[in-house]
Design a protein around this motif. Structure first.
Motif, PDB file in Angstrom:
ATOM      1  N   ALA A  26       0.824  -1.210   0.000  1.00  0.00           N
ATOM      2  CA  ALA A  26       0.000   0.000   0.000  1.00  0.00           C
ATOM      3  C   ALA A  26       0.861   1.265   0.000  1.00  0.00           C
ATOM      4  N   VAL A  27       0.649   2.104  -1.012  1.00  0.00           N
ATOM      5  CA  VAL A  27       1.369   3.373  -1.126  1.00  0.00           C
ATOM      6  C   VAL A  27       0.361   4.468  -1.444  1.00  0.00           C
ATOM      7  N   LEU A  28       0.334   5.510  -0.623  1.00  0.00           N
ATOM      8  CA  LEU A  28      -0.569   6.640  -0.825  1.00  0.00           C
ATOM      9  C   LEU A  28       0.255   7.855  -1.242  1.00  0.00           C
ATOM     10  N   LEU A  29      -0.156   8.519  -2.330  1.00  0.00           N
ATOM     11  CA  LEU A  29       0.580   9.662  -2.869  1.00  0.00           C
ATOM     12  C   LEU A  29      -0.288  10.910  -2.814  1.00  0.00           C
ATOM     13  N   LEU A  30       0.242  11.975  -2.211  1.00  0.00           N
ATOM     14  CA  LEU A  30      -0.498  13.209  -1.988  1.00  0.00           C
ATOM     15  C   LEU A  30       0.065  14.332  -2.848  1.00  0.00           C
ATOM     16  N   HIS A  31      -0.791  14.951  -3.626  1.00  0.00           N
ATOM     17  CA  HIS A  31      -0.369  16.012  -4.552  1.00  0.00           C
ATOM     18  C   HIS A  31      -0.249  17.360  -3.858  1.00  0.00           C
ATOM     19  N   GLY A  32       0.276  18.328  -4.589  1.00  0.00           N
ATOM     20  CA  GLY A  32       0.428  19.681  -4.073  1.00  0.00           C
ATOM     21  C   GLY A  32      -0.446  20.688  -4.804  1.00  0.00           C
ATOM     22  N   PHE A  33      -0.115  21.976  -4.632  1.00  0.00           N
ATOM     23  CA  PHE A  33      -0.820  23.080  -5.284  1.00  0.00           C
ATOM     24  C   PHE A  33       0.095  23.693  -6.339  1.00  0.00           C
ATOM     25  N   PRO A  34      -0.451  24.079  -7.473  1.00  0.00           N
ATOM     26  CA  PRO A  34      -1.814  23.888  -7.949  1.00  0.00           C
ATOM     27  C   PRO A  34      -1.880  22.693  -8.892  1.00  0.00           C
ATOM     28  N   GLU A  35      -2.022  21.515  -8.334  1.00  0.00           N
ATOM     29  CA  GLU A  35      -2.007  20.292  -9.121  1.00  0.00           C
ATOM     30  C   GLU A  35      -3.170  19.398  -8.705  1.00  0.00           C
ATOM     31  N   ALA A  36      -3.039  18.107  -8.918  1.00  0.00           N
ATOM     32  CA  ALA A  36      -4.069  17.133  -8.575  1.00  0.00           C
ATOM     33  C   ALA A  36      -3.406  15.765  -8.587  1.00  0.00           C
ATOM     34  N   ALA A  37      -4.198  14.723  -8.372  1.00  0.00           N
ATOM     35  CA  ALA A  37      -3.649  13.373  -8.338  1.00  0.00           C
ATOM     36  C   ALA A  37      -2.874  13.024  -9.604  1.00  0.00           C
ATOM     37  N   ALA A  38      -3.242  13.641 -10.726  1.00  0.00           N
ATOM     38  CA  ALA A  38      -2.605  13.332 -12.010  1.00  0.00           C
ATOM     39  C   ALA A  38      -1.116  13.632 -12.023  1.00  0.00           C
ATOM     40  N   GLU A  39      -0.623  14.461 -11.091  1.00  0.00           N
ATOM     41  CA  GLU A  39       0.818  14.740 -11.074  1.00  0.00           C
ATOM     42  C   GLU A  39       1.629  13.471 -10.822  1.00  0.00           C
ATOM     43  N   TRP A  40       0.989  12.441 -10.254  1.00  0.00           N
ATOM     44  CA  TRP A  40       1.675  11.201  -9.913  1.00  0.00           C
ATOM     45  C   TRP A  40       1.502  10.114 -10.966  1.00  0.00           C
ATOM     46  N   GLU A  41       1.058  10.451 -12.164  1.00  0.00           N
ATOM     47  CA  GLU A  41       0.762   9.422 -13.162  1.00  0.00           C
ATOM     48  C   GLU A  41       1.958   8.499 -13.409  1.00  0.00           C
ATOM     49  N   PHE A  42       3.142   9.049 -13.591  1.00  0.00           N
ATOM     50  CA  PHE A  42       4.319   8.226 -13.860  1.00  0.00           C
ATOM     51  C   PHE A  42       4.604   7.312 -12.676  1.00  0.00           C
ATOM     52  N   GLN A  43       4.571   7.862 -11.475  1.00  0.00           N
ATOM     53  CA  GLN A  43       4.882   7.078 -10.284  1.00  0.00           C
ATOM     54  C   GLN A  43       3.829   6.003 -10.039  1.00  0.00           C
ATOM     55  N   LEU A  44       2.560   6.312 -10.309  1.00  0.00           N
ATOM     56  CA  LEU A  44       1.507   5.318 -10.138  1.00  0.00           C
ATOM     57  C   LEU A  44       1.757   4.105 -11.023  1.00  0.00           C
TER      58      LEU A  44
END
Length: 279
Positions: A26-44
């Motif tokens: 289980a890995v939870l990734l938290l985005h920043g401003f001004p972004e969204a969950a999509a900033e982690w697409e590569f890492q996901l």
């Protein structure tokens, strides 16, 4: 493949992106401003393909289903509560936590408050909150870099400034380091009624942040030399606020937007960190 999922919690339903088998680490990734969950697409994709179940939620204010009106609803204690509630709904008693920018602040606070649940912490760009607050108060360079915060805290004026002229100021924040199609997605999201105000309320609730305790879980902190918002003072001082195993990595010639500008390098560091701390 990346899935779009919804995570119901007592605060409302979070939109999220997920990748990997349900029984993966289980890995939870938290985005920043001004972004969204999509900033982690590569890492996901990388984590999901590497034996993890990786989930990145659109956080409070970013998910339309969790967008309260009052500034007090965006204080860090509420954001930490969201992390715990999301993990509960996912059935995760223990999980690895990754955060960038504001997501890093929430991740630091969560790791400090819930060390029995956070297996490891990876914080990207933003130092431990106490180190950062001290740098803002005592270091002239960091104080100058943080001047934008007072602008973001101006209710109404900040929204108008960021969105006027086809969101010219908002687009400029990304410094042309984030893929153009991703920027267009972010601008579209923040142009929706109430969305930008909700995101800026994180800044407006900063005065309500309690002092974050030292972090005892294994921690990786990644900072970049060309970060316009975060100087070296807080980054270098962060080790004083970690009592557990600590690894500090500096990325040369990389801006604040590490997950999207240097995704391969960051992902390699994250995966090394996870492999080093399995228990």
């Amino acid at each position: 493949m990346i899935e779009n999922i919804r995570i119901p919690t007592p605060a409302g339903t979070f939109d999220a992106l997920a990748c990997g088998e349900q029984d993966g680490r289980a890995v939870l990734l938290l985005h920043g401003f001004p972004e969204a969950a999509a900033e982690w697409e590569f890492q996901l994709r990388a984590l999901g393909g590497g034996g993890c179940r990786a989930v990145a939620p659109d956080q409070r204010g970013y998910s339309p289903g969790v967008r309260p009106e009052h500034v007090t609803d965006y204080q860090v204690s509420e954001l930490v509560g969201d992390v715990a509630a999301i993990a509960d709904e996912l059935g995760w008693q223990r999980f690895d936590l990754v955060g960038h920018d504001w997501g890093a602040i929430v991740a630091w606070a969560t790791a400090a408050a819930l060390p029995e649940r956070v297996r490891s912490l990876t914080a990207v760009s933003v130092p431990h909150p106490v180190a950062f607050t001290t740098a803002r108060a005592e270091d002239e360079d960091q104080a100058e870099r943080s001047r934008y915060i007072s602008v973001f805290r101006q209710t109404g004026a900040a929204e108008r400034r960021l969105l006027e002229d086809d969101a010219r100021a908002l687009r400029g924040i990304y410094q042309w380091k984030v893929p153009e199609e991703r920027v267009e997605d972010y601008v579209r999201r923040f142009s929706e009624p109430g969305a930008l105000t909700a995101a800026l309320n994180w800044y407006r609730a900063m005065d309500l942040m309690p002092e974050v305790a030292p972090v005892s879980v294994p921690t990786l902190f990644v900072w970049s030399t060309e970060d316009a918002a975060i100087g070296s003072a807080g980054a270098l001082a962060t080790e004083k606020h970690v009592t557990g195993p600590y690894r500090f990595e500096i990325m040369d010639e990389v801006s604040h937007w590490i997950p999207e500008e240097a995704p391969e390098q960051l992902t390699r560091m994250i995966m090394e960190h996870l492999l080093a701390h399995r228990v």
